[in-house]
Design an enzyme around this catalytic site. Structure first.
Site, PDB file in Angstrom:
ATOM      1  N   ARG A 154       0.828  -1.220   0.009  1.00 27.14           N
ATOM      2  CA  ARG A 154       0.068   0.063   0.072  1.00 27.14           C
ATOM      3  C   ARG A 154       0.878   1.237  -0.009  1.00 27.14           C
ATOM      4  NH1 ARG A 154      -5.129  -0.849   1.962  1.00 27.14           N
ATOM      5  NH2 ARG A 154      -5.996  -3.027   1.409  1.00 27.14           N
ATOM      6  N   CYS A 438     -11.726   6.430  12.755  1.00 24.07           N
ATOM      7  CA  CYS A 438     -11.880   5.843  11.513  1.00 24.07           C
ATOM      8  C   CYS A 438     -12.971   6.510  10.802  1.00 24.07           C
ATOM      9  CB  CYS A 438     -12.005   4.466  11.456  1.00 24.07           C
ATOM     10  SG  CYS A 438     -13.311   3.769  11.956  1.00 24.07           S
ATOM     11  N   CYS A 444     -18.533   3.071   5.307  1.00 22.55           N
ATOM     12  CA  CYS A 444     -17.734   1.741   5.582  1.00 22.55           C
ATOM     13  C   CYS A 444     -18.905   0.766   5.769  1.00 22.55           C
ATOM     14  CB  CYS A 444     -17.041   1.979   6.692  1.00 22.55           C
ATOM     15  SG  CYS A 444     -16.093   0.376   6.765  1.00 22.55           S
TER      16      CYS A 444
HETATM   17 FE1  SRM Z   1      -8.688   0.269   7.093  1.00 22.76          FE
HETATM   18  C1  SRM Z   1     -10.848  -2.042   5.618  1.00 22.76           C
HETATM   19  C2  SRM Z   1     -10.758   2.730   5.983  1.00 22.76           C
HETATM   20  C3  SRM Z   1      -6.296   2.638   7.586  1.00 22.76           C
HETATM   21  C4  SRM Z   1      -7.076  -1.848   8.753  1.00 22.76           C
HETATM   22  N1  SRM Z   1     -10.577   0.380   5.851  1.00 22.76           N
HETATM   23  C5  SRM Z   1     -11.014  -0.659   5.375  1.00 22.76           C
HETATM   24  C6  SRM Z   1     -12.209  -0.274   4.575  1.00 22.76           C
HETATM   25  C7  SRM Z   1     -11.530  -0.226   3.218  1.00 22.76           C
HETATM   26  C8  SRM Z   1     -13.686  -1.033   4.474  1.00 22.76           C
HETATM   27  C9  SRM Z   1     -13.614  -2.161   3.575  1.00 22.76           C
HETATM   28  O1  SRM Z   1     -12.894  -2.940   3.553  1.00 22.76           O
HETATM   29  O2  SRM Z   1     -14.767  -2.285   2.949  1.00 22.76           O
HETATM   30  C10 SRM Z   1     -12.714   1.360   5.228  1.00 22.76           C
HETATM   31  C11 SRM Z   1     -13.269   2.224   4.157  1.00 22.76           C
HETATM   32  C12 SRM Z   1     -14.256   3.141   4.987  1.00 22.76           C
HETATM   33  C13 SRM Z   1     -14.641   4.141   4.108  1.00 22.76           C
HETATM   34  O3  SRM Z   1     -15.686   4.442   3.973  1.00 22.76           O
HETATM   35  O4  SRM Z   1     -13.700   5.236   3.704  1.00 22.76           O
HETATM   36  C14 SRM Z   1     -11.230   1.683   5.590  1.00 22.76           C
HETATM   37  N2  SRM Z   1      -8.464   2.300   6.785  1.00 22.76           N
HETATM   38  C15 SRM Z   1      -9.585   3.095   6.241  1.00 22.76           C
HETATM   39  C16 SRM Z   1      -9.227   4.720   6.576  1.00 22.76           C
HETATM   40  C17 SRM Z   1      -9.627   5.562   5.431  1.00 22.76           C
HETATM   41  C18 SRM Z   1      -9.340   4.965   8.041  1.00 22.76           C
HETATM   42  C19 SRM Z   1      -9.447   6.416   8.249  1.00 22.76           C
HETATM   43  O5  SRM Z   1     -10.202   6.984   8.846  1.00 22.76           O
HETATM   44  O6  SRM Z   1      -8.464   7.099   7.827  1.00 22.76           O
HETATM   45  C20 SRM Z   1      -7.551   4.475   6.527  1.00 22.76           C
HETATM   46  C21 SRM Z   1      -7.120   4.562   4.965  1.00 22.76           C
HETATM   47  C22 SRM Z   1      -5.677   4.374   5.218  1.00 22.76           C
HETATM   48  C23 SRM Z   1      -4.924   4.550   3.704  1.00 22.76           C
HETATM   49  O7  SRM Z   1      -4.844   5.902   3.459  1.00 22.76           O
HETATM   50  O8  SRM Z   1      -4.564   3.652   3.067  1.00 22.76           O
HETATM   51  C24 SRM Z   1      -7.459   3.040   6.959  1.00 22.76           C
HETATM   52  N3  SRM Z   1      -7.158   0.213   7.921  1.00 22.76           N
HETATM   53  C25 SRM Z   1      -6.303   1.418   8.316  1.00 22.76           C
HETATM   54  C26 SRM Z   1      -5.126   0.902   9.131  1.00 22.76           C
HETATM   55  C27 SRM Z   1      -4.196   1.903   9.917  1.00 22.76           C
HETATM   56  C28 SRM Z   1      -2.872   1.963   9.182  1.00 22.76           C
HETATM   57  O9  SRM Z   1      -2.607   1.141   8.305  1.00 22.76           O
HETATM   58  O10 SRM Z   1      -1.956   2.450   9.587  1.00 22.76           O
HETATM   59  C29 SRM Z   1      -5.585  -0.389   9.691  1.00 22.76           C
HETATM   60  C30 SRM Z   1      -4.955  -1.147  10.750  1.00 22.76           C
HETATM   61  C31 SRM Z   1      -3.684  -1.371  10.419  1.00 22.76           C
HETATM   62  C32 SRM Z   1      -3.132  -2.934   9.831  1.00 22.76           C
HETATM   63  O11 SRM Z   1      -3.649  -2.991   8.533  1.00 22.76           O
HETATM   64  O12 SRM Z   1      -3.180  -3.833  10.119  1.00 22.76           O
HETATM   65  C33 SRM Z   1      -6.424  -0.637   8.874  1.00 22.76           C
HETATM   66  N4  SRM Z   1      -8.844  -1.556   7.278  1.00 22.76           N
HETATM   67  C34 SRM Z   1      -8.186  -2.551   8.200  1.00 22.76           C
HETATM   68  C35 SRM Z   1      -8.850  -3.709   8.041  1.00 22.76           C
HETATM   69  C36 SRM Z   1      -8.064  -4.880   8.755  1.00 22.76           C
HETATM   70  C37 SRM Z   1      -6.990  -5.688   8.343  1.00 22.76           C
HETATM   71  C38 SRM Z   1      -6.598  -6.978   8.917  1.00 22.76           C
HETATM   72  O13 SRM Z   1      -5.354  -7.134   8.997  1.00 22.76           O
HETATM   73  O14 SRM Z   1      -7.565  -7.610   9.713  1.00 22.76           O
HETATM   74  C39 SRM Z   1      -9.863  -3.810   7.002  1.00 22.76           C
HETATM   75  C40 SRM Z   1     -10.592  -5.061   6.810  1.00 22.76           C
HETATM   76  C41 SRM Z   1     -10.025  -6.079   5.709  1.00 22.76           C
HETATM   77  O15 SRM Z   1      -8.837  -5.782   5.252  1.00 22.76           O
HETATM   78  O16 SRM Z   1     -10.519  -6.884   5.413  1.00 22.76           O
HETATM   79  C42 SRM Z   1      -9.887  -2.391   6.589  1.00 22.76           C
HETATM   80 FE1  SF4 Z   2     -13.833   1.917  10.779  1.00 23.63          FE
HETATM   81 FE2  SF4 Z   2     -14.638   0.687   8.693  1.00 23.63          FE
HETATM   82 FE3  SF4 Z   2     -12.129   0.492   9.327  1.00 23.63          FE
HETATM   83 FE4  SF4 Z   2     -14.072  -0.673  10.777  1.00 23.63          FE
HETATM   84  S1  SF4 Z   2     -13.251  -1.030   8.441  1.00 23.63           S
HETATM   85  S2  SF4 Z   2     -12.204   0.286  11.537  1.00 23.63           S
HETATM   86  S3  SF4 Z   2     -15.593   0.818  10.674  1.00 23.63           S
HETATM   87  S4  SF4 Z   2     -13.397   2.356   8.701  1.00 23.63           S
END
Ligand code: SRM
Ligand code: SF4
Length: 579
Positions: A154, A438, A444
């Site tokens: 990423r 988030c 989401c």
């Molecule tokens: Fe995230 C999935 C938003 C950083 C762990 N994340 C999602 C999704 C795409 C939901 C989906 O799969 O349908 C969310 C979209 C929401 C929306 O409406 O925008 C979403 N993640 C975000 C953001 C926008 C949160 C925010 O408020 O800023 C961040 C975007 C980062 C970027 O620019 O790339 C975001 N996500 C993170 C982080 C923090 C980080 O990376 O530093 C994490 C935790 C770190 C990690 O990856 O372990 C994170 N997001 C997840 C996960 C759990 C992954 C896992 O290992 O289990 C998911 C779900 C998945 O991947 O299945 C997820």
């Molecule tokens: Fe928040 Fe959606 Fe990420 Fe869950 S997957 S932590 S509800 S942005």
């Protein structure tokens, strides 16, 4: 590496792997039938299987969850729309790019910009008929969305603001080099979204990833001590700059961090990364390539809940990783040099650094940029972008730094901030300045509870408790996530609220203020009253009994309120339920 060495691609028949592996394998390098779905005028959606593929291009199909019930009753399909995430290594853009994003947000998205916890922009509410135009607008200003989501490396993040020092500049530059090196090579993105024709006789190749890409997403961060603003321990791979007499001599390398878990599934857990060793600056890109290659080959392709690199490291051990990396790299990592982190937050307001320049960190509560009565954040930043000659640097704490301002230009920026009701950072409580939430509802699909829309309201009430305990300015970090995936990295926050159901959260306490220790579960399934009733007495005790410089996270451990989380795999097992 030759194809047969890719263990998980070929050591077992593709039919036995997770459905997503089959989808990637048969997708013609991520094309699937995306074109067909985009061209269909009857629905606002694309085909279900293709929603997994567009993620690799930074594009998520979503629907407005606030409208679901009304639309179902009216016999309408959900209000399908797309989230588009920009790939912007190191989080830096120029003023003209800011202006382009501002215009795109108003023309082809929902009118707001969202700064993410990984230092980039997200657009919400893009309709299918505008999607290509929107992506083309991003590409026209010199950025793109390729690999911003999906099972690939990423957006590489680095400590914010390359103009702050030479080490910050080197970190930003490394983020760019690694990001470019690990970019998918498929021509599908440019053909589908930019309308480019494939060159005659050229076929797609993914020399690094292969046809099935990675088992899961892969995240890289670069930190410059003493600031751990990037939350290095939350990353699959981390580089920590080691400086001697201000000169960069290399990087300590961390592996196997990650946040996501599932409630009540003990086999899933957040994990703090391990320190693997030290590499020279000239070896950093190769370390990234081979670490990613190790995960490509050994990551679990049958069970996506066990497919992140943190589980590969947890299962096989850091010693195994060091040996495997040395074999591929042709040399071992040197022993880690060691470093010291002092904070994980941003310097708020004006601060100086790097060739007599000034930088202003503007707090953007929960990363959402839009105008509100008395505080026109979006218009204000637009005006600033028109006047500003430096850069905009996004932070992983969802803030924006107006970076590289000369002393002569400061009054102009100050005047623009004031004119738009901004620049009032000193008025905010320590908790609000350091908070993260988030996105969660309404976009989401995975959200179980509110986050971005609710945290500011809850903080109003938490602020009152803090004021009673004389802690109004205490920089306690509080993070909220709408589900246990942990997008705001809550398990590394001194106070974390993780959504369980509408209005219900698990409360975690005891993470360190510098982001190297996880919190422990303190209260399960708590509503607002439970949360406030639990925090009030804890704040009072902390205000009265804390040691000099003792953080809230350290205090609750010293006071025996929660155990220190020593091992990530204990995360779901220990922890007190209820006060
Ligand atoms: Fe995230 C999935 C938003 C950083 C762990 N994340 C999602 C999704 C795409 C939901 C989906 O799969 O349908 C969310 C979209 C929401 C929306 O409406 O925008 C979403 N993640 C975000 C953001 C926008 C949160 C925010 O408020 O800023 C961040 C975007 C980062 C970027 O620019 O790339 C975001 N996500 C993170 C982080 C923090 C980080 O990376 O530093 C994490 C935790 C770190 C990690 O990856 O372990 C994170 N997001 C997840 C996960 C759990 C992954 C896992 O290992 O289990 C998911 C779900 C998945 O991947 O299945 C997820
Ligand atoms: Fe928040 Fe959606 Fe990420 Fe869950 S997957 S932590 S509800 S942005």
């Amino acid at each position: 590496m030759s194809e047969p060495e890719r263990r998980n691609d070929l050591s077992c028949p593709i039919e036995q792997l997770h459905a997503n592996e089959r989808l990637k394998y048969h997708s013609d390098f991520l094309r699937g039938t995306i074109e067909v779905g985009l061209a269909d005028p009857v629905t606002g959606a694309i085909l279900e299987a293709d929603t997994q593929l567009t993620k690799f291009f930074g594009i998520y199909q979503q629907d407005d969850r606030d409208l679901r019930d009304d639309r179902r009753l009216a016999k309408l399909e959900p209000r399908y729309q797309f989230m588009v995430r920009v790939r912007m290594p190191g989080g830096v853009c120029r003023p003209e790019q800011w202006l382009a994003f501002d215009a795109l947000a108003r023309d082809t998205a929902d009118g707001s910009l969202r700064l993410t916890t990984r230092q980039t922009f997200q657009f919400h509410g893009v309709r299918k008929r505008e999607l290509k135009k929107h992506v083309q607008g991003i590409v026209a200003c010199g950025l793109d969305t390729l690999g911003a989501c999906g099972d690939v490396n990423r957006n590489v993040i680095s400590t914010a603001n390359p103009l702050r020092s030479a080490a910050h500049a080197a970190a930003g530059e490394l983020a760019h080099r690694i990001g470019a090196h690990l970019l998918p090579k498929t021509g599908a993105y440019r053909q589908i979204f930019l309308g480019e024709q494939p060159a005659a006789g050229v076929t797609d190749q993914e020399p690094l990833y292969g046809r099935t890409y990675l088992p899961r997403k892969f995240k890289i961060a670069i930190a410059v001590p003493p600031h751990n603003d990037v939350d290095i321990y939350a990353h699959d791979l981390g580089f920590i700059a080691i400086l001697e007499d201000g000169r960069l001599i290399g990087y300590d390398v961390t592996v196997g961090g990650g946040m996501g878990m599932t409630h009540n599934a003990p086999a899933t857990f957040p994990r703090v990364a391990d320190l693997a060793g030290f590499c020279l600056p000239q070896d950093a890109v190769a370390v990234a390539e081979h670490t990613l290659g190790i995960q490509r080959d050994f990551g679990d392709r049958k069970d996506r809940a066990h497919a992140r690199f943190k589980y590969t490291i947890e299962d096989r051990g850091i010693g195994w990783f060091r040996e495997e990396l040395a074999r591929r790299l042709g040399k071992a990592l040197a022993p880690a040099h060691g470093f010291r982190f002092e904070s994980s937050g941003d310097p708020i307001g004006w601060h100086s650094g790097g060739q007599d320049l000034w930088h202003y960190t503007l707090v953007v509560e929960n990363g959402r940029i839009k105008d509100q009565p008395g505080r026109s954040l979006m218009s204000g930043l637009r005006e600033i972008a028109r006047a500003h000659k430096g850069l905009f640097a996004l932070t992983t704490n969802q803030n924006v730094i107006i970076a590289g301002v000369s002393i002569d230009e400061r009054p102009t920026i100050d005047a623009l901030l004031r004119a738009h009701g901004l620049g009032d950072e000193s008025r905010l409580s320590g908790v609000r300045r350091a908070s993260l939430a988030c996105v969660a509802l309404p976009t989401c699909a995975l959200a179980m509870a509110e986050s971005e829309r609710y945290l500011p309201v809850l903080i109003d009430k938490i602020d009152a408790l803090l004021a009673d305990a004389n802690l109004a300015t205490a920089p306690i970090n509080l993070r909220m996530s709408g589900c246990p995936n942990g997008c705001s990295r809550p398990y590394l926050a001194e106070i974390a609220l993780v959504g369980k159901a509408p209005g219900r959260y698990n409360l975690y306490l005891g993470a360190s203020a510098i982001g190297d220790r996880l919190g422990a579960l303190y209260l399960e399934n708590a509503g607002e009253r439970d949360i406030l009733d639990a925090l009030g007495p804890l704040f009072a005790a902390y205000g009265a009994k804390r040691l000099a410089q003792e953080s809230f996270g350290d205090y609750v451990i010293r006071a025996g309120i929660v155990p220190a989380m020593m091992r990530s795999s204990d995360f779901q097992r220990i922890g007190k339920t209820g006060p």
